[in-house]
Design a protein around this motif. Structure first.
Motif: not given
Ligand code: TMP
Ligand code: ASP
Length: 254
Positions: A12-19, A25-28, A79-81
């Protein structure tokens, strides 16, 4: 928009490298699965709603002292986590018999439990998330007894807080699942709430009608899934601006 590295692609989500280092970055997504991946579907707008709902609940929990990975919402679907080391255990808290519990123990769905019951499941798609005990958790080294104490204390606080919050908007918190992560600060480690808090991971029933307002609408083909999530967001007072027309959200670059 900058190109980002995709680190993890979940159901249900993808996680990307954050800034910045230590962020993600958590993408829903709108994708939904059930029954250990046997059932697949797309619930248009779910990702936008869950991003909002999870933001709201994590912020409120943060205010009452529950440490969470949530930093801030970036846009409709992201969202940024904080980056954490996920503990491979799903902690489930149940107030009312439903779902797997009702089935396992032959309890009628809707039966109020004598007290809140905490259960653990090992996060493994291959094994179908088997139910486990503290013995398995500590023997296999997934978490220490101290970690486990912290997780249970947090899960019960989350239950108390969310039960009251939802009751105030006419919803009964039947059960929910949470995941925790380890956050390191030099040599110090803290356990914080990670993943998401949304109708994908909890059961919410209308107090008056017992109508299901969560992913069981998808699991059980009850229809109006996105509408139910939207109603939860509406009652929380956080319907995304623009309403359903914004549901597609921005396209993410991969
Ligand atoms: P269950 O009754 O199917 O065991 O589910 C208990 C709660 O945990 C329910 O609110 C849904 C949530 N849950 C998840 O978030 N992910 C899962 O993989 C499962 C099985 C349940
Ligand atoms: N999300 C889990 C799966 O994909 C189970 C569920 O929520 O019912 O299978």
């Amino acid at each position: 928009m900058t190109r980002r590295r995709r680190l993890y692609d979940g159901k249900a989500k993808t996680l990307f490298e954050g800034p910045e280092p230590g962020t993600l970055v958590q993408y829903f997504k709108d994708d939904a699965t059930a029954f250990n991946n046997q059932k697949h579907g797309v619930i248009t707008g779910k990702g936008v709603l869950n991003n909002r709902i999870s933001e709201y609940l994590m912020e409120r929990l943060g205010e009452v002292g529950v440490p969470t990975h949530f930093i801030r919402r970036l846009n409709m679907r992201e969202q940024l986590v904080r980056e954490v080391e996920i503990i491979p255990i799903e902690v489930v808290v149940r107030n009312v018999a439903a779902g797997g519990f009702a089935k396992r123990f032959g309890t009628k769905e809707g039966t109020q439990l004598p007290r809140s019951i905490v259960e653990y499941y090992y996060k493994s798609d291959e094994l179908g998330d088997p139910m486990i005990t503290e013995e398995h958790i500590t023997a296999f080294g997934w978490a220490s007894p101290q970690d486990l104490d912290d997780m249970v204390a947090l899960a019960l606080r989350i239950n108390d807080f969310m039960s009251g919050l939802f009751l105030g908007i006419g919803l009964k918190l039947v059960d929910f699942k949470v995941e925790f992560g380890r956050l390191w600060n030099q040599d110090e480690m803290r356990i914080i709430l990670a993943d998401e808090l949304s109708p994908d991971n909890m059961r919410l029933w209308d107090i008056e009608t017992n109508e299901k307002m969560d992913k069981d609408r998808f699991r059980q083909d009850l229809g109006n899934v996105a509408e139910a999530y939207q109603e939860v967001a509406r009652r929380l007072g956080i319907l995304p601006e623009g309403g359903p027309v914004d549901f597609k959200g921005p396209k993410v670059l991969q």
